[in-house]
Write a protein that holds these residues in place. Structure first.
Motif, PDB file in Angstrom:
ATOM      1  N   PRO A  59       0.805  -1.236   0.000  1.00  0.00           N
ATOM      2  CA  PRO A  59       0.000   0.000   0.000  1.00  0.00           C
ATOM      3  C   PRO A  59       0.833   1.280   0.000  1.00  0.00           C
ATOM      4  N   TYR A  60       2.131   1.171   0.297  1.00  0.00           N
ATOM      5  CA  TYR A  60       2.951   2.366   0.478  1.00  0.00           C
ATOM      6  C   TYR A  60       4.043   2.539  -0.576  1.00  0.00           C
ATOM      7  N   LEU A  61       4.422   1.443  -1.245  1.00  0.00           N
ATOM      8  CA  LEU A  61       5.508   1.508  -2.225  1.00  0.00           C
ATOM      9  C   LEU A  61       5.080   0.837  -3.521  1.00  0.00           C
ATOM     10  N   SER A  62       5.763   1.168  -4.603  1.00  0.00           N
ATOM     11  CA  SER A  62       5.447   0.532  -5.882  1.00  0.00           C
ATOM     12  C   SER A  62       5.901  -0.925  -5.873  1.00  0.00           C
ATOM     13  N   ARG A  63       5.274  -1.729  -6.713  1.00  0.00           N
ATOM     14  CA  ARG A  63       5.631  -3.141  -6.828  1.00  0.00           C
ATOM     15  C   ARG A  63       7.111  -3.314  -7.148  1.00  0.00           C
ATOM     16  N   GLN A  64       7.621  -2.501  -8.062  1.00  0.00           N
ATOM     17  CA  GLN A  64       9.011  -2.631  -8.483  1.00  0.00           C
ATOM     18  C   GLN A  64       9.973  -2.313  -7.347  1.00  0.00           C
ATOM     19  N   LYS A  65       9.686  -1.277  -6.587  1.00  0.00           N
ATOM     20  CA  LYS A  65      10.566  -0.916  -5.477  1.00  0.00           C
ATOM     21  C   LYS A  65      10.586  -2.002  -4.409  1.00  0.00           C
ATOM     22  N   ILE A  66       9.416  -2.602  -4.161  1.00  0.00           N
ATOM     23  CA  ILE A  66       9.359  -3.662  -3.148  1.00  0.00           C
ATOM     24  C   ILE A  66      10.138  -4.889  -3.618  1.00  0.00           C
ATOM     25  N   LEU A  67       9.961  -5.278  -4.880  1.00  0.00           N
ATOM     26  CA  LEU A  67      10.686  -6.427  -5.400  1.00  0.00           C
ATOM     27  C   LEU A  67      12.193  -6.190  -5.346  1.00  0.00           C
ATOM     28  N   ASN A  68      12.601  -4.974  -5.680  1.00  0.00           N
ATOM     29  CA  ASN A  68      14.019  -4.644  -5.636  1.00  0.00           C
ATOM     30  C   ASN A  68      14.562  -4.763  -4.215  1.00  0.00           C
ATOM     31  N   MET A  93      13.262  -6.586  -1.858  1.00  0.00           N
ATOM     32  CA  MET A  93      13.181  -7.975  -1.451  1.00  0.00           C
ATOM     33  C   MET A  93      14.383  -8.780  -1.952  1.00  0.00           C
ATOM     34  N   VAL A  94      14.872  -8.443  -3.128  1.00  0.00           N
ATOM     35  CA  VAL A  94      16.067  -9.133  -3.629  1.00  0.00           C
ATOM     36  C   VAL A  94      17.220  -8.932  -2.662  1.00  0.00           C
ATOM     37  N   TYR A  95      17.404  -7.708  -2.197  1.00  0.00           N
ATOM     38  CA  TYR A  95      18.466  -7.464  -1.219  1.00  0.00           C
ATOM     39  C   TYR A  95      18.191  -8.207   0.083  1.00  0.00           C
ATOM     40  N   ASN A  96      16.951  -8.134   0.571  1.00  0.00           N
ATOM     41  CA  ASN A  96      16.621  -8.788   1.837  1.00  0.00           C
ATOM     42  C   ASN A  96      16.839 -10.296   1.781  1.00  0.00           C
ATOM     43  N   LEU A  97      16.540 -10.887   0.637  1.00  0.00           N
ATOM     44  CA  LEU A  97      16.627 -12.340   0.498  1.00  0.00           C
ATOM     45  C   LEU A  97      18.025 -12.825   0.139  1.00  0.00           C
ATOM     46  N   PHE A  98      18.753 -12.038  -0.676  1.00  0.00           N
ATOM     47  CA  PHE A  98      20.003 -12.534  -1.250  1.00  0.00           C
ATOM     48  C   PHE A  98      21.218 -11.651  -0.976  1.00  0.00           C
ATOM     49  N   VAL A 110      20.229  -8.962 -10.105  1.00  0.00           N
ATOM     50  CA  VAL A 110      19.064  -8.367  -9.436  1.00  0.00           C
ATOM     51  C   VAL A 110      17.832  -8.466 -10.329  1.00  0.00           C
ATOM     52  N   LYS A 111      17.978  -8.132 -11.608  1.00  0.00           N
ATOM     53  CA  LYS A 111      16.829  -8.195 -12.530  1.00  0.00           C
ATOM     54  C   LYS A 111      16.321  -9.626 -12.671  1.00  0.00           C
ATOM     55  N   ARG A 112      17.237 -10.573 -12.751  1.00  0.00           N
ATOM     56  CA  ARG A 112      16.825 -11.971 -12.868  1.00  0.00           C
ATOM     57  C   ARG A 112      16.084 -12.427 -11.605  1.00  0.00           C
ATOM     58  N   ARG A 155      12.548 -11.146 -11.444  1.00  0.00           N
ATOM     59  CA  ARG A 155      11.634 -11.932 -12.285  1.00  0.00           C
ATOM     60  C   ARG A 155      11.237 -13.234 -11.587  1.00  0.00           C
ATOM     61  N   ILE A 156      12.187 -13.857 -10.905  1.00  0.00           N
ATOM     62  CA  ILE A 156      11.893 -15.093 -10.174  1.00  0.00           C
ATOM     63  C   ILE A 156      10.891 -14.827  -9.060  1.00  0.00           C
ATOM     64  N   LEU A 157      11.085 -13.737  -8.329  1.00  0.00           N
ATOM     65  CA  LEU A 157      10.157 -13.398  -7.249  1.00  0.00           C
ATOM     66  C   LEU A 157       8.771 -13.067  -7.786  1.00  0.00           C
ATOM     67  N   GLU A 158       8.722 -12.385  -8.916  1.00  0.00           N
ATOM     68  CA  GLU A 158       7.433 -12.079  -9.537  1.00  0.00           C
ATOM     69  C   GLU A 158       6.702 -13.371  -9.913  1.00  0.00           C
ATOM     70  N   GLN A 159       7.416 -14.345 -10.463  1.00  0.00           N
ATOM     71  CA  GLN A 159       6.819 -15.632 -10.800  1.00  0.00           C
ATOM     72  C   GLN A 159       6.339 -16.356  -9.549  1.00  0.00           C
ATOM     73  N   ASP A 160       7.150 -16.300  -8.518  1.00  0.00           N
ATOM     74  CA  ASP A 160       6.762 -16.947  -7.259  1.00  0.00           C
ATOM     75  C   ASP A 160       5.502 -16.318  -6.693  1.00  0.00           C
ATOM     76  N   LYS A 161       5.424 -15.005  -6.757  1.00  0.00           N
ATOM     77  CA  LYS A 161       4.253 -14.296  -6.233  1.00  0.00           C
ATOM     78  C   LYS A 161       2.991 -14.698  -6.986  1.00  0.00           C
ATOM     79  N   ASN A 162       3.106 -14.937  -8.270  1.00  0.00           N
ATOM     80  CA  ASN A 162       1.932 -15.219  -9.095  1.00  0.00           C
ATOM     81  C   ASN A 162       1.499 -16.683  -9.069  1.00  0.00           C
ATOM     82  N   CYS A 163       2.433 -17.602  -8.836  1.00  0.00           N
ATOM     83  CA  CYS A 163       2.124 -19.028  -9.053  1.00  0.00           C
ATOM     84  C   CYS A 163       2.571 -19.940  -7.916  1.00  0.00           C
ATOM     85  N   SER A 164       2.707 -19.420  -6.714  1.00  0.00           N
ATOM     86  CA  SER A 164       3.106 -20.275  -5.598  1.00  0.00           C
ATOM     87  C   SER A 164       1.937 -20.462  -4.629  1.00  0.00           C
TER      88      SER A 164
END
Length: 252
Positions: free
Chosen positions: A114-123, A125-130, A138-140, A143-152
């Motif tokens: 609700p507070y940040l754009s999808r792209q900023k959050i994914l970016n 999250m990449v740092y937080n996770l990896f 980072v771009k790759r 994309r993996i996180l976006e796929q996980d969000k949609n189909c997990s």
């Protein structure tokens, strides 16, 4: 005919399976380990109850209790299944699963949406996770996180977030995490400690539960340190085998 598996890796996200492969490779050197996968399309509703039913259908075909092991939501599925069907499970090993077992990276994602754009959050999250990565990686990973969000199988969405309170586990139980995990932080992992069996269960002659933290590796510590994680898990399983031998010698 292939031998029945000793252990089952529970995979609830096709896009994240790549991070489990190094650990599965290490474990397969010593035990027969199978991979159970749950996948869905972006239009399907996410249902843990359906996944539990499908997992049970699979485990009914195996004639012995098995070690279940899962990371994040895979671990959540294993926990819920074990509480419902403990006789089918020899032990449960959870990787990056806190005392609130439903907590995953997507819970953090939707909390910030609700507070940040999808792209900023994914970016972020990449740092937080990896941790820090080069721009191409980072771009790759985004994309993996976006796929996980949609189909997990994650039970979280913008309109609801699930919480699963901790409770005793009815089988031998191992909890693993990383000291620098920013999703399941050490405090969340340590919430399991009151529910771990201290010492040996004299009635069942089972070895004690295990709690182990990797010194680094963040949320996917099993990907960055597969040898070390496999060593800990195999030692836990071996301790259960030793307990079985002790029990067998006493009753015979």
């Amino acid at each position: 005919m292939s031998p029945e598996p000793d252990a089952i890796w529970l995979n609830t996200s096709p896009s994240l399976l790549c991070f489990a492969q190094p650990l599965l490779c290490e474990l397969s050197r010593d035990v027969t380990i199978a991979r159970w996968e749950y996948s869905q399309t972006q239009d399907e509703a996410s249902s843990l109850d359906v996944a539990i039913l499908l997992l049970d259908n699979y485990l009914q075909s195996i004639n012995q209790p098995v070690h279940l092991i899962g990371h994040s939501t895979g671990g959540l599925l294993g926990l819920l299944y074990t509480r419902r069907y403990p006789k089918k499970v020899k032990s449960l090993t959870l990787l990056a699963v806190g005392a609130d077992a439903a907590l995953d990276w997507q819970a953090h994602y939707y909390a910030h949406l609700p507070y940040l754009s999808r792209q900023k959050i994914l970016n972020a999250m990449v740092y937080n996770l990896f941790g820090y990565q080069n721009e191409k990686t980072v771009k790759r990973l985004e994309r993996i996180l976006e796929q996980d969000k949609n189909c997990s199988l994650s039970p979280h969405s913008l309109v609801k977030r699930l919480s699963v309170p901790p409770a005793p586990v009815p089988v031998p139980f191992m909890v693993c995490g990383s000291t620098d995990d920013m999703i399941v932080e050490p405090e969340a992992l340590q919430g399991w400690r009151p529910f771990l069996m201290e010492g040996v269960d004299a009635e069942r002659l089972l070895a004690r539960d295990r709690y182990w933290e990797c010194h680094k590796g963040r949320h996917f510590f099993h990907f960055f340190h597969p040898n070390l994680v496999a060593e800990q898990i195999l030692d836990f399983w071996q301790s259960l085998h030793h307990s079985d031998l002790v029990f067998s010698s006493l009753v015979n």
